[in-house]
Design an enzyme around this catalytic site. Structure first.
Site, PDB file in Angstrom:
ATOM      1  N   SER A   1      11.140  64.449  57.951  1.00 17.45           N
ATOM      2  CA  SER A   1      12.172  63.415  57.873  1.00 17.45           C
ATOM      3  C   SER A   1      13.291  63.884  56.953  1.00 17.45           C
ATOM      4  CB  SER A   1      11.596  62.117  57.267  1.00 17.45           C
ATOM      5  OG  SER A   1      10.441  61.682  57.955  1.00 17.45           O
TER       6      SER A   1
ATOM      7  N   ASN B   1      17.519  64.456  51.160  1.00 21.85           N
ATOM      8  CA  ASN B   1      16.279  65.224  50.990  1.00 21.85           C
ATOM      9  C   ASN B   1      15.604  65.439  52.334  1.00 21.85           C
ATOM     10  OD1 ASN B   1      14.061  66.400  49.490  1.00 21.85           O
ATOM     11  ND2 ASN B   1      12.902  64.529  49.877  1.00 21.85           N
TER      12      ASN B   1
ATOM     13  N   HIS C   1      11.737  65.901  53.835  1.00 19.98           N
ATOM     14  CA  HIS C   1      10.339  65.680  53.445  1.00 19.98           C
ATOM     15  C   HIS C   1       9.441  66.004  54.639  1.00 19.98           C
ATOM     16  CE1 HIS C   1       6.977  63.929  51.281  1.00 19.98           C
ATOM     17  NE2 HIS C   1       6.620  63.373  52.436  1.00 19.98           N
TER      18      HIS C   1
ATOM     19  N   ASP D   1      10.567  59.355  48.011  1.00 18.97           N
ATOM     20  CA  ASP D   1      10.417  59.618  49.454  1.00 18.97           C
ATOM     21  C   ASP D   1      10.552  58.326  50.271  1.00 18.97           C
ATOM     22  OD1 ASP D   1       9.947  62.338  48.929  1.00 18.97           O
ATOM     23  OD2 ASP D   1       7.792  62.020  48.748  1.00 18.97           O
TER      24      ASP D   1
END
Ligand code: GRF
Length: 223
Positions: free
Chosen positions: A140, A111, A113, A149
């Site tokens: 990030s 992912n 973020h 997260d």
């Protein structure tokens, strides 16, 4: 690993600018992946058009058709798996994924973020960063775990907060940094330069890597 491009599937919910950055890097031969499919929970997402324009197959799985999260996840998994991706890339995918899904893709679910994690998990990161008075913000790329997260960070791009910044201006600069960071980290992953050992991310086998980015977006050491 075979010498051909690494198959990946991208999940998104909206604008798709990170998808575009990935597709641009592929086209410029900077990222040896094949985006096999873009899967989206939002039928109106602009990212679907970007995928189609690039000739990437798209599929909409509208979360509103499902009564709960796990049913949605159960529909998502076969749609992803039939493309045989080595990596599943969340590029602005705005649904929380359940533990069964995350376990199924453990170590290959990535992912991006828009904050320097662990700071500012969740939403509205730019406004919250400004309100907190931080001098530095950024983005990030991390492995996804059950901790929202909170999975191990692979790399970060740092963006200074400037006098007079609004959340919108700051978000534009962070987004530009994301567009360098994400393809770069994906390249490291497909080149198998990243390892995850006991929850720690190593690049080229070391904890303090020279992450080798050039250009305006310095990338910090892993986590
Ligand atoms: C990005 O800021 C990303 O960090 C966050 O969602 C946003 C997606 O933007 N997870 P886009 O759809 O890639 O333009």
């Amino acid at each position: 690993m075979s010498t051909g491009p690494t198959p990946i599937v991208v999940l998104l919910s909206g604008r798709g600018s990170n998808l575009q950055a990935i597709l641009d890097a592929v086209r410029n031969q900077q990222l040896p992946v094949a985006v096999r499919a873009v899967i989206c929970n939002n039928p109106q997402a602009a990212g679907l058009r970007l995928a189609s324009q690039a000739g990437v197959p798209t599929e909409v799985i509208d979360h509103r058709r499902f009564t709960d999260r796990s049913e949605f996840d159960q529909a998502l998994m076969p749609a992803i798996d039939r493309h045989g991706p080595a990596l599943v890339v969340l590029a602005g995918f705005m649904r929380i994924l359940g533990p069964g899904f995350i376990q199924h893709y453990a170590g290959r679910l990535i992912n991006i973020h828009p904050s320097l994690l662990p700071a500012f998990t969740g939403l509205n990161t730019h406004a919250r960063a400004l309100a907190a008075g931080v001098r530095e913000h950024g983005a990030s790329v991390h492995y996804v775990t059950n901790d929202l997260d909170g999975g191990p960070v692979i790399a970060q791009a740092h963006v200074p907060v400037l006098a007079g910044d609004t959340a919108e201006r700051l978000s534009e600069r962070v987004l530009e940094a994301e567009h360098h960071l994400f393809p770069t980290v994906l390249r490291w992953l497909v080149e198998q330069r990243v390892t995850l050992r006991d929850g720690q991310v190593l690049l080229d086998g070391t904890r303090h890597p020279d992450q080798g980015l050039t250009g305006p977006d310095p990338v910090a050491e892993a986590s």
